[in-house]
Scaffold this motif. Structure first.
Motif, short mmCIF file in Angstrom:
data_model
loop_
_atom_site.label_atom_id
_atom_site.label_comp_id
_atom_site.label_asym_id
_atom_site.label_seq_id
_atom_site.Cartn_x
_atom_site.Cartn_y
_atom_site.Cartn_z
N THR A 1 22.95 -16.63 17.90
CA THR A 1 22.42 -17.21 19.14
C THR A 1 23.10 -18.53 19.48
OG1 THR A 1 20.64 -18.30 17.91
CG2 THR A 1 20.16 -16.12 18.85
N GLU A 2 23.79 -19.11 18.50
CA GLU A 2 24.44 -20.40 18.73
C GLU A 2 25.67 -20.52 17.84
OE1 GLU A 2 23.35 -25.18 18.50
OE2 GLU A 2 21.80 -23.66 18.16
N ILE A 3 26.73 -21.09 18.37
CA ILE A 3 27.95 -21.34 17.62
C ILE A 3 28.06 -22.83 17.33
CG2 ILE A 3 30.48 -21.35 17.80
CD1 ILE A 3 29.31 -18.63 17.15
N SER A 4 28.39 -23.17 16.09
CA SER A 4 28.48 -24.58 15.70
C SER A 4 29.76 -25.23 16.20
CB SER A 4 28.41 -24.71 14.17
OG SER A 4 27.22 -24.15 13.67
N GLY A 5 30.85 -24.46 16.20
CA GLY A 5 32.13 -25.01 16.63
C GLY A 5 33.09 -23.92 17.05
N THR A 6 34.05 -24.31 17.87
CA THR A 6 35.07 -23.36 18.33
C THR A 6 36.37 -24.10 18.54
OG1 THR A 6 35.58 -21.66 19.99
CG2 THR A 6 34.45 -23.63 20.76
N VAL A 7 37.48 -23.40 18.32
CA VAL A 7 38.81 -23.98 18.53
C VAL A 7 39.75 -22.87 18.98
CG1 VAL A 7 39.45 -23.68 16.10
CG2 VAL A 7 40.65 -25.37 17.50
N THR A 8 40.61 -23.18 19.94
CA THR A 8 41.53 -22.16 20.45
C THR A 8 42.70 -21.95 19.49
OG1 THR A 8 42.90 -23.74 21.67
CG2 THR A 8 40.99 -22.79 22.83
N ALA A 9 43.30 -20.78 19.61
CA ALA A 9 44.51 -20.48 18.82
C ALA A 9 45.62 -21.47 19.18
CB ALA A 9 44.95 -19.04 19.09
N ARG A 10 45.70 -21.85 20.44
CA ARG A 10 46.71 -22.81 20.87
C ARG A 10 46.59 -24.13 20.12
NH1 ARG A 10 51.53 -22.50 22.52
NH2 ARG A 10 51.77 -23.92 20.78
N ALA A 11 45.37 -24.60 19.93
CA ALA A 11 45.15 -25.86 19.22
C ALA A 11 45.60 -25.77 17.77
CB ALA A 11 43.69 -26.26 19.30
N VAL A 12 45.37 -24.62 17.13
CA VAL A 12 45.80 -24.44 15.74
C VAL A 12 47.32 -24.40 15.66
CG1 VAL A 12 45.61 -23.01 13.68
CG2 VAL A 12 43.67 -23.18 15.23
N LYS A 13 47.96 -23.69 16.59
CA LYS A 13 49.43 -23.65 16.63
C LYS A 13 50.01 -25.05 16.79
CE LYS A 13 49.27 -19.22 19.07
NZ LYS A 13 49.65 -18.49 20.30
N ASP A 14 49.47 -25.81 17.74
CA ASP A 14 49.97 -27.16 18.00
C ASP A 14 49.83 -28.05 16.78
OD1 ASP A 14 50.63 -26.46 20.58
OD2 ASP A 14 48.85 -27.36 21.49
N GLU A 15 48.70 -27.91 16.07
CA GLU A 15 48.47 -28.71 14.87
C GLU A 15 49.51 -28.40 13.80
OE1 GLU A 15 46.04 -31.24 12.19
OE2 GLU A 15 46.23 -31.03 14.36
N LEU A 16 49.79 -27.13 13.59
CA LEU A 16 50.76 -26.72 12.57
C LEU A 16 52.17 -27.16 12.95
CD1 LEU A 16 51.60 -25.31 10.01
CD2 LEU A 16 51.44 -23.12 11.20
N ILE A 17 52.56 -26.95 14.19
CA ILE A 17 53.91 -27.34 14.63
C ILE A 17 54.09 -28.85 14.52
CG2 ILE A 17 55.43 -27.47 16.65
CD1 ILE A 17 54.29 -24.71 17.49
N ASP A 18 53.07 -29.61 14.90
CA ASP A 18 53.14 -31.06 14.81
C ASP A 18 53.31 -31.51 13.36
OD1 ASP A 18 52.73 -33.80 16.09
OD2 ASP A 18 51.12 -33.80 14.61
N LYS A 19 52.57 -30.90 12.44
CA LYS A 19 52.67 -31.27 11.02
C LYS A 19 54.06 -30.96 10.48
CE LYS A 19 48.43 -32.70 10.22
NZ LYS A 19 48.15 -34.11 9.89
N ILE A 20 54.60 -29.81 10.84
CA ILE A 20 55.95 -29.44 10.38
C ILE A 20 56.99 -30.41 10.94
CG2 ILE A 20 57.78 -27.71 10.65
CD1 ILE A 20 55.83 -26.97 8.47
N ASN A 21 56.87 -30.74 12.21
CA ASN A 21 57.85 -31.63 12.85
C ASN A 21 57.83 -33.03 12.26
OD1 ASN A 21 58.80 -29.64 14.57
ND2 ASN A 21 57.45 -30.21 16.26
N HIS A 22 56.70 -33.43 11.67
CA HIS A 22 56.60 -34.76 11.09
C HIS A 22 56.68 -34.73 9.56
CE1 HIS A 22 55.01 -35.56 15.14
NE2 HIS A 22 55.44 -36.78 14.93
#
Length: 203
Positions: A137-158
């Motif tokens: 009946t309720e979701i605690s949290g949600t995140v898009t696939a795009r946000a996960v991709k961006d996080e991973l790419i940013d970590k690799i680039n740095h």
């Protein structure tokens, strides 16, 4: 049992196994499973569990039933290969009248239907069925696939290594990487994640 019968069924007094089996009984649509197989063809997972070493494709590991307990990591690395607007949802499933189960699963769109891909519980079902059976009946949290991709790419680039990084989990339930860290060996081409080997243990 048909989808209509499942939706009419009073699931409140069912236990964990009865609920899971109810969704598995509907069966995974082969066309949808083929779609996921194609999406995940360049994703490999490695981890240790109960003194055993596992390595393989996410779909194969799901079918073996060995991913339970790794829901945060598995949904996050799987999301990397899905469409940008697909998402990870995190919250409580009802496993019995007296037991809630804190869990993570993926919602994705295919052929104009919304599905839940839950590799850790070995479930691939339409979202409305999943929500009904687990009384969500309720979701605690949600995140898009795009946000996960961006996080991973940013970590690799740095990262000096430029191919391996450790994604550190946040306590923010809406964060791209939540709670548990993940070791990732990644190949990025033209700003797109081409392949990923995820390690859940030796990081």
């Amino acid at each position: 049992m048909t989808k209509r019968k499942i939706m009419r069924k009073d699931v409140h007094n069912l236990n964990e196994y009865e609920r899971i089996n109810l969704l598995r009984f509907v069966g995974m649509k082969q066309e949808t499973l083929r779609y996921l197989n194609q999406k995940f063809q360049n994703l490999q997972i490695e981890f240790s569990k109960h003194c055993n070493e596992y390595k393989g494709n996410i779909i194969d590991l799901m079918k073996q039933g060995v991913l339970k307990g790794w829901c945060w990591q598995t949904t996050e690395i799987a999301a990397v290969f899905l469409e940008d607007n697909d998402c990870i949802e995190r919250g409580y499933l009802k496993f019995s009248p007296s037991r809630n189960y804190y869990h993570s699963f993926i919602c994705f769109k295919f052929n104009n239907k919304i599905y839940v891909f839950d590799p850790c519980l070995q479930i691939l079902a339409e979202k409305f069925l999943y929500y009904h059976v687990f009384e969500i009946t309720e979701i605690s949290g949600t995140v898009t696939a795009r946000a996960v991709k961006d996080e991973l790419i940013d970590k690799i680039n740095h990262n000096e290594k430029k191919s391996y990084t450790i994604l550190i989990g946040s306590t923010d339930v809406n964060a791209p990487i939540y709670l548990s860290p993940i070791g990732c060996t990644v190949i990025i081409e033209n700003g797109i994640i081409n392949s990923l080997i995820a390690n859940y243990c030796n990081i």
